[in-house]
Design an enzyme around this catalytic site. Structure first.
Site, PDB file in Angstrom:
ATOM      1  N   GLY A  46       0.770  -1.240   0.000  1.00 15.28           N
ATOM      2  CA  GLY A  46       0.000   0.000   0.000  1.00 15.28           C
ATOM      3  C   GLY A  46       0.795   1.280   0.000  1.00 15.28           C
ATOM      4  O   GLY A  46       0.264   2.342   0.368  1.00 15.28           O
ATOM      5  N   ASN A  70       1.721   2.990  -2.597  1.00 15.02           N
ATOM      6  CA  ASN A  70       1.072   3.901  -3.547  1.00 15.02           C
ATOM      7  C   ASN A  70      -0.237   4.437  -2.990  1.00 15.02           C
ATOM      8  O   ASN A  70      -0.537   5.630  -3.142  1.00 15.02           O
ATOM      9  CB  ASN A  70       0.843   3.191  -4.884  1.00 15.02           C
ATOM     10  CG  ASN A  70       2.094   3.127  -5.723  1.00 15.02           C
ATOM     11  OD1 ASN A  70       2.497   4.097  -6.341  1.00 15.02           O
ATOM     12  ND2 ASN A  70       2.746   1.966  -5.724  1.00 15.02           N
ATOM     13  N   LEU A 127      -4.175  -6.880  -7.569  1.00 17.15           N
ATOM     14  CA  LEU A 127      -3.665  -7.975  -8.387  1.00 17.15           C
ATOM     15  C   LEU A 127      -4.739  -8.883  -8.974  1.00 17.15           C
ATOM     16  O   LEU A 127      -4.427  -9.945  -9.479  1.00 17.15           O
ATOM     17  CB  LEU A 127      -2.660  -8.799  -7.570  1.00 17.15           C
ATOM     18  CG  LEU A 127      -1.496  -7.976  -7.007  1.00 17.15           C
ATOM     19  CD1 LEU A 127      -0.525  -8.864  -6.264  1.00 17.15           C
ATOM     20  CD2 LEU A 127      -0.782  -7.171  -8.098  1.00 17.15           C
ATOM     21  N   LEU A 129      -8.172  -9.196 -11.756  1.00 19.15           N
ATOM     22  CA  LEU A 129      -8.842  -8.503 -12.853  1.00 19.15           C
ATOM     23  C   LEU A 129     -10.026  -7.733 -12.300  1.00 19.15           C
ATOM     24  O   LEU A 129     -10.742  -8.222 -11.420  1.00 19.15           O
ATOM     25  CB  LEU A 129      -9.379  -9.524 -13.864  1.00 19.15           C
ATOM     26  CG  LEU A 129      -8.514  -9.952 -15.032  1.00 19.15           C
ATOM     27  CD1 LEU A 129      -9.344 -10.820 -15.968  1.00 19.15           C
ATOM     28  CD2 LEU A 129      -7.941  -8.763 -15.784  1.00 19.15           C
ATOM     29  N   ASN A 189      -4.776   2.125 -13.733  1.00 21.43           N
ATOM     30  CA  ASN A 189      -3.826   1.196 -13.115  1.00 21.43           C
ATOM     31  C   ASN A 189      -2.398   1.719 -13.251  1.00 21.43           C
ATOM     32  O   ASN A 189      -2.083   2.445 -14.199  1.00 21.43           O
ATOM     33  CB  ASN A 189      -3.910  -0.177 -13.809  1.00 21.43           C
ATOM     34  CG  ASN A 189      -2.993  -1.213 -13.187  1.00 21.43           C
ATOM     35  OD1 ASN A 189      -2.885  -1.309 -11.960  1.00 21.43           O
ATOM     36  ND2 ASN A 189      -2.331  -2.002 -14.025  1.00 21.43           N
ATOM     37  N   HIS A 192       1.493   0.083 -13.542  1.00 26.12           N
ATOM     38  CA  HIS A 192       2.233  -1.162 -13.743  1.00 26.12           C
ATOM     39  C   HIS A 192       3.727  -0.855 -13.653  1.00 26.12           C
ATOM     40  O   HIS A 192       4.185   0.127 -14.245  1.00 26.12           O
ATOM     41  CB  HIS A 192       1.898  -1.761 -15.109  1.00 26.12           C
ATOM     42  CG  HIS A 192       2.518  -3.117 -15.297  1.00 26.12           C
ATOM     43  ND1 HIS A 192       2.000  -4.243 -14.705  1.00 26.12           N
ATOM     44  CD2 HIS A 192       3.626  -3.513 -15.962  1.00 26.12           C
ATOM     45  CE1 HIS A 192       2.767  -5.283 -15.013  1.00 26.12           C
ATOM     46  NE2 HIS A 192       3.762  -4.866 -15.776  1.00 26.12           N
ATOM     47  N   ASP A 227      -3.254  -5.453 -17.851  1.00 26.08           N
ATOM     48  CA  ASP A 227      -2.186  -4.564 -18.316  1.00 26.08           C
ATOM     49  C   ASP A 227      -2.343  -4.117 -19.759  1.00 26.08           C
ATOM     50  O   ASP A 227      -1.350  -3.917 -20.472  1.00 26.08           O
ATOM     51  CB  ASP A 227      -0.811  -5.226 -18.107  1.00 26.08           C
ATOM     52  CG  ASP A 227      -0.603  -5.600 -16.655  1.00 26.08           C
ATOM     53  OD1 ASP A 227      -1.041  -4.822 -15.801  1.00 26.08           O
ATOM     54  OD2 ASP A 227      -0.026  -6.656 -16.383  1.00 26.08           O
ATOM     55  N   GLU A 229       7.078   5.802  -9.092  1.00 26.87           N
ATOM     56  CA  GLU A 229       5.653   5.697  -8.748  1.00 26.87           C
ATOM     57  C   GLU A 229       5.242   6.804  -7.783  1.00 26.87           C
ATOM     58  O   GLU A 229       4.207   7.453  -7.969  1.00 26.87           O
ATOM     59  CB  GLU A 229       5.361   4.317  -8.146  1.00 26.87           C
ATOM     60  CG  GLU A 229       5.515   3.195  -9.150  1.00 26.87           C
ATOM     61  CD  GLU A 229       5.118   1.826  -8.637  1.00 26.87           C
ATOM     62  OE1 GLU A 229       4.720   0.981  -9.446  1.00 26.87           O
ATOM     63  OE2 GLU A 229       5.204   1.586  -7.422  1.00 26.87           O
TER      64      GLU A 229
END
Ligand code: GAR
Length: 189
Positions: free
Chosen positions: A12, A14, A85, A87, A102, A104, A145, A174
């Protein structure tokens, strides 16, 4: 106020950075953090930050619609995946068309797809002797992705880099860029 829900699965960092960035923002607010692993450290970060956090399991995401009900009850405008993580279920994509973002930890379309997350990405990049990697921030569709790229930033690699040193470079990118790209994207709508 434009209201964000952050989805996260693990540490966590981010989610924390985004929450802090928007804590005193006059137009954008992190309304909640949704997590899908009971022991995810992001729950503790949310508690310290004073951001409401809610755990949901697989059935709540994919069968009974509880996550979507929750997002609606919170008046959410955008969903931000920050180390999430799974879909994103179709009902959520339909409810937030073009409004799921998202991050990546690689330069997509390289090193993306199912199973490519966290350290697995960095290990693959190192194993292929890449001379650069980076981050990709993109709109989410029903595939892992894929979806329109909003932003990429690069870092260079040397022969001495390890998955750990690469992870630190990615982490820095990030922390620097993700909140700003979210801000620009949601305010442009
Ligand atoms: C981040 O590096 C993010 O880019 C990555 O997971 C990490 C989560 O860290 N996401 C993916 O790999 C998505 N496929 P955090 O929980 O500390 O924010």
């Amino acid at each position: 106020m434009t209201k964000l829900a952050i989805f996260a699965s693990g540490n966590g960092t981010n989610a924390q950075r985004i929450s802090e960035y928007f804590a005193h923002h006059d137009k954008v607010q992190v309304a909640c953090i949704v997590y899908n692993r009971k022991d995810a450290f992001v729950a503790e970060r949310a508690r310290r930050l004073g951001v409401p956090a809610q755990y949901f399991g697989r059935k709540d995401f994919y069968e009974n619609g509880r996550v979507l009900d929750y997002l609606r009850s919170q008046g959410i405008d955008w969903v931000i995946l920050a180390g999430f993580l799974w879909l994103v279920p179709q009902d959520i994509l339909d409810a937030f068309p073009g409004r799921v973002i998202n991050i990546h930890p690689a330069l997509l379309p390289k090193y993306g797809g199912k199973g490519m997350f966290g350290e697995h990405v960095h290990e693959a990049v190192i194993a292929h002797h890449e001379t650069e990697s980076g981050i990709t921030i993109h709109i989410v569709d029903q595939h892992y992705d894929r979806g329109t790229t909003l932003f990429q930033a690069k870092c260079s690699l040397t022969a001495e880099d390890t998955p750990e040193t690469l992870a630190a470079k990615i982490h820095e990118l990030e922390q620097k860029h993700f909140p700003v790209v979210i801000e620009q994207t949601v305010l442009a709508q």
